[in-house]
Write a protein that holds these residues in place. Structure first.
Motif, PDB file in Angstrom:
ATOM      1  N   ILE B  47      64.358  52.107  17.073  1.00 49.24           N
ATOM      2  CA  ILE B  47      63.478  51.068  16.548  1.00 49.24           C
ATOM      3  C   ILE B  47      63.161  50.086  17.666  1.00 49.24           C
ATOM      4  CG2 ILE B  47      65.437  49.643  15.802  1.00 49.24           C
ATOM      5  CD1 ILE B  47      63.759  48.695  13.428  1.00 49.24           C
ATOM      6  N   TYR B  48      62.003  49.431  17.572  1.00 51.73           N
ATOM      7  CA  TYR B  48      61.772  48.337  18.500  1.00 51.73           C
ATOM      8  C   TYR B  48      61.086  47.163  17.814  1.00 51.73           C
ATOM      9  CZ  TYR B  48      56.767  49.358  19.461  1.00 51.73           C
ATOM     10  OH  TYR B  48      55.407  49.548  19.394  1.00 51.73           O
ATOM     11  N   PHE B  49      61.323  45.994  18.372  1.00 50.24           N
ATOM     12  CA  PHE B  49      60.805  44.733  17.848  1.00 50.24           C
ATOM     13  C   PHE B  49      59.865  44.098  18.867  1.00 50.24           C
ATOM     14  CE2 PHE B  49      63.681  44.036  14.234  1.00 50.24           C
ATOM     15  CZ  PHE B  49      64.723  44.915  14.534  1.00 50.24           C
ATOM     16  N   ASN B  50      58.875  43.392  18.371  1.00 50.14           N
ATOM     17  CA  ASN B  50      58.024  42.547  19.185  1.00 50.14           C
ATOM     18  C   ASN B  50      57.998  41.167  18.542  1.00 50.14           C
ATOM     19  OD1 ASN B  50      56.191  41.486  20.995  1.00 50.14           O
ATOM     20  ND2 ASN B  50      54.400  42.401  20.014  1.00 50.14           N
ATOM     21  N   ASN B  51      58.415  40.176  19.313  1.00 48.46           N
ATOM     22  CA  ASN B  51      58.488  38.820  18.765  1.00 48.46           C
ATOM     23  C   ASN B  51      59.249  38.779  17.440  1.00 48.46           C
ATOM     24  OD1 ASN B  51      57.036  37.580  20.907  1.00 48.46           O
ATOM     25  ND2 ASN B  51      55.109  38.248  19.985  1.00 48.46           N
ATOM     26  N   ASN B  52      60.375  39.476  17.416  1.00 46.71           N
ATOM     27  CA  ASN B  52      61.316  39.488  16.296  1.00 46.71           C
ATOM     28  C   ASN B  52      60.848  40.317  15.114  1.00 46.71           C
ATOM     29  OD1 ASN B  52      62.406  37.530  18.008  1.00 46.71           O
ATOM     30  ND2 ASN B  52      61.775  35.839  16.697  1.00 46.71           N
ATOM     31  N   VAL B  53      59.695  40.920  15.207  1.00 52.07           N
ATOM     32  CA  VAL B  53      59.156  41.693  14.099  1.00 52.07           C
ATOM     33  C   VAL B  53      59.329  43.189  14.386  1.00 52.07           C
ATOM     34  CG1 VAL B  53      57.082  42.263  12.782  1.00 52.07           C
ATOM     35  CG2 VAL B  53      57.475  39.903  13.562  1.00 52.07           C
ATOM     36  N   PRO B  54      59.900  43.951  13.447  1.00 52.99           N
ATOM     37  CA  PRO B  54      60.015  45.400  13.675  1.00 52.99           C
ATOM     38  C   PRO B  54      58.640  46.050  13.715  1.00 52.99           C
ATOM     39  CG  PRO B  54      60.678  44.844  11.432  1.00 52.99           C
ATOM     40  CD  PRO B  54      60.459  43.554  12.143  1.00 52.99           C
TER      41      PRO B  54
END
Lengths: 114, 113
Positions: B47-54
């Motif tokens: 999984i990865y997040f951008n600006n705390n969003v999955p």
């Protein structure tokens, strides 16, 4: 789907000699990035070298260089003047330029013989 | 910079137990990634997040796995209930933008008995 294949599970090289690790990949994209990561026994993942697909010139970092053949979808890593500290697992990785998905090969374990 | 910090370094637990892995990314990095490494499958993005969003959790193997990022400096990967086949090394990585290389933590070696 993108895939990355490292067909050599294990390789060995004599100290001070040169070794080439193979990597092929499959993609329908024209713009992407390729990487080689090194994982020594300490388990830390270390970036060795990167290549942008739009660049024709092969990337070089000191004793490490790549042979990037875009048409053949091949991205091999050459280590010159091998040193004992080069012994590690090496992972080839692909990343799309439009997304952030990484695809890794299963790794090649390199042994350096004194 | 301290780099990406993961804890614990090693975790051994019995099957059925809940496991929580922790990651602190490099300050200022907007992307955070969780990977699993096994001998059979190599390194897999979970999984990865951008600006705390999955952004993409398609690599999460099943519902027993969950990941959160409550703030920019902390993320967890939870397995509940754990199974022996979850035994692997789990890596966390972070980066500024998708065009930059990822910086990896030292990993957590997880053994489920």
């Amino acid at each position: 789907a993108q895939t990355v294949t490292q067909s050599q599970p294990e390789m060995s090289v004599q100290e001070a000699e040169t070794v080439t690790l193979s990597c092929t990949y499959d993609t329908s994209e024209s713009d992407y990035y390729l990487f080689w990561y090194k994982q020594p026994p300490s388990r830390q993942m270390i970036l060795v070298i990167r290549q942008e697909a739009y660049k024709q010139q092969n990337a070089t970092e000191n004793r490490f260089s790549v042979n990037f053949q875009k048409a053949a979808k091949s991205f091999s890593l050459k280590i010159s003047d091998s040193q004992l500290g080069d012994a590690a697992m090496y992972f080839c990785a692909y990343r799309s330029a439009t997304g952030n998905q990484f695809y890794f090969g299963t790794g090649t374990s390199l042994t350096v013989i004194p | 910079d301290a780099g990406v910090i993961q804890s614990p370094r090693h975790e051994v637990t019995e099957m059925g137990q809940e496991v929580t892995l922790r990651c602190k990314p490099i300050s200022g990095h907007d992307y955070l990634f969780w990977y699993r490494q096994t001998m059979m499958r190599g390194l897999e993005l979970l999984i990865y997040f951008n600006n705390n969003v999955p952004i993409d959790d398609s690599g999460m193997p099943e519902d027993r796995f969950s990941a959160k990022m409550p703030n920019a400096s902390f993320s967890t990967l939870k397995i509940q209930p754990s199974e022996p086949r979850d035994s692997a090394v789990y890596f966390c990585a972070s980066t500024y933008t998708y065009r930059q290389p990822q910086h990896f933590g030292d990993g957590t070696r997880l053994s489920i008995l």
